[in-house]
Design an enzyme around this catalytic site. Structure first.
Site, PDB file in Angstrom:
ATOM      1  N   PRO A 114       0.822  -1.212   0.000  1.00 39.83           N
ATOM      2  CA  PRO A 114       0.000   0.000   0.000  1.00 39.83           C
ATOM      3  C   PRO A 114       0.858   1.265   0.000  1.00 39.83           C
ATOM      4  O   PRO A 114       0.877   2.037   0.965  1.00 39.83           O
ATOM      5  CB  PRO A 114      -0.816  -0.146   1.288  1.00 39.83           C
ATOM      6  CG  PRO A 114       0.105  -0.888   2.216  1.00 39.83           C
ATOM      7  CD  PRO A 114       0.873  -1.844   1.340  1.00 39.83           C
ATOM      8  N   LYS A 115       1.552   1.481  -1.115  1.00 40.38           N
ATOM      9  CA  LYS A 115       2.538   2.557  -1.175  1.00 40.38           C
ATOM     10  C   LYS A 115       1.945   3.817  -1.789  1.00 40.38           C
ATOM     11  O   LYS A 115       1.164   3.769  -2.732  1.00 40.38           O
ATOM     12  CB  LYS A 115       3.751   2.108  -2.003  1.00 40.38           C
ATOM     13  CG  LYS A 115       4.448   0.898  -1.429  1.00 40.38           C
ATOM     14  CD  LYS A 115       5.790   0.658  -2.079  1.00 40.38           C
ATOM     15  CE  LYS A 115       6.463  -0.550  -1.451  1.00 40.38           C
ATOM     16  NZ  LYS A 115       7.891  -0.637  -1.712  1.00 40.38           N
ATOM     17  N   LYS A 116       2.373   4.951  -1.232  1.00 34.38           N
ATOM     18  CA  LYS A 116       2.067   6.255  -1.807  1.00 34.38           C
ATOM     19  C   LYS A 116       3.259   7.158  -1.547  1.00 34.38           C
ATOM     20  O   LYS A 116       4.195   6.803  -0.838  1.00 34.38           O
ATOM     21  CB  LYS A 116       0.770   6.823  -1.230  1.00 34.38           C
ATOM     22  CG  LYS A 116       0.785   7.033   0.266  1.00 34.38           C
ATOM     23  CD  LYS A 116      -0.619   7.333   0.813  1.00 34.38           C
ATOM     24  CE  LYS A 116      -1.263   8.571   0.251  1.00 34.38           C
ATOM     25  NZ  LYS A 116      -2.545   8.906   0.900  1.00 34.38           N
TER      26      LYS A 116
END
Length: 245
Positions: A114-116
């Site tokens: 869940p990368k941002k």
């Protein structure tokens, strides 16, 4: 490009994908990790079934990654929840913030991380290891730890880093409804622990609308460690299809 050649493309853009088709090996990957106790009621709202919570423990970590095959140099901060899956101790990746577009793209597309975007930092300042996370110009986390106060058993460090990690992969269809919605399991492999220490630590989390780490407040620091490793990320494996009912 002929139509039969398009499915052979690894990723987009077709002529030069955002990341290379390789297995990602990390050299001198450095962790500052702080485990803390939080509100169980908040975890109940955030944690997807079939995962469950034995204790309301959360891990905030900053990872300095100066040498990643195909991705180069990047830094990441993450918030993970300690969970149980079929009786096995594991972690659930709640959110990850990275300063690299290739790392964000590959993590989201190849697996379910869940990368941002974010601006994490890990540095040694005198006798203190300092990890921070900024979202835009706003500070959302500050972690401090005494440098190399007590040796950590390398076998224990290896066990902590190789816990299974679960994430939810959501891929929308063109109608806006989920096309893929899976619980995905992954695990670190091929790991060499080069250095491992514990020390006194503190963690401050600051409220932010789009980086809501502080929604899981810090009630008590349970553990803190600083580990230097070489490792390889294992592939993701879907273990539960939420669309199957």
């Amino acid at each position: 490009m002929r139509s039969q050649d398009v499915p052979r493309a690894f990723a987009t853009p077709l002529d030069r994908p955002a990341y290379p088709p390789t297995r990602y090996r990390f050299t001198d990957r450095e962790y500052l990790s702080i485990t803390y106790r939080t509100d169980p009621e908040v975890l109940d709202r955030l944690l997807p079934e079939p995962l469950s919570v034995a204790e309301p423990l959360v891990r905030f970590e900053v990872m300095r990654m100066p040498d990643v095959t195909g991705l180069g140099d990047c830094t990441e901060a993450a918030q993970l929840v300690e969970v149980l899956y079929e009786g096995e101790r594991a972690e659930f990746g709640l959110a990850m913030y990275v300063d690299s577009v290739p790392a964000i793209s590959s993590g989201r597309e190849l697996s379910a991380y869940p990368k941002k975007g974010g601006s994490p930092r890990l540095a040694l300042e005198g006798d203190t290891l300092v990890g921070t996370l900024d979202y835009g110009s706003v500070r959302v986390a500050t972690a401090t730890m005494g440098f190399k106060h007590a040796p950590m058993d390398p076998a224990e460090a290896r066990a902590e880093l190789t816990l299974p990690t679960f994430m939810v992969q959501v891929v929308p269809g063109y109608d806006g409804k989920p096309r893929i919605c899976d619980l995905v399991r992954t695990r670190i492999t091929d790991i060499t622990v080069k250095s491992a220490f514990r020390g006194p630590a503190r963690l401050q989390l600051f409220a932010h609308a789009l980086a809501p780490l502080a929604d899981l407040p810090v009630h008590e620091i349970v553990d803190a460690w600083h580990i230097l490793t070489d490792l390889t990320l294992g592939p993701g494996e879907p273990v539960h299809d939420y669309l199957a009912g």
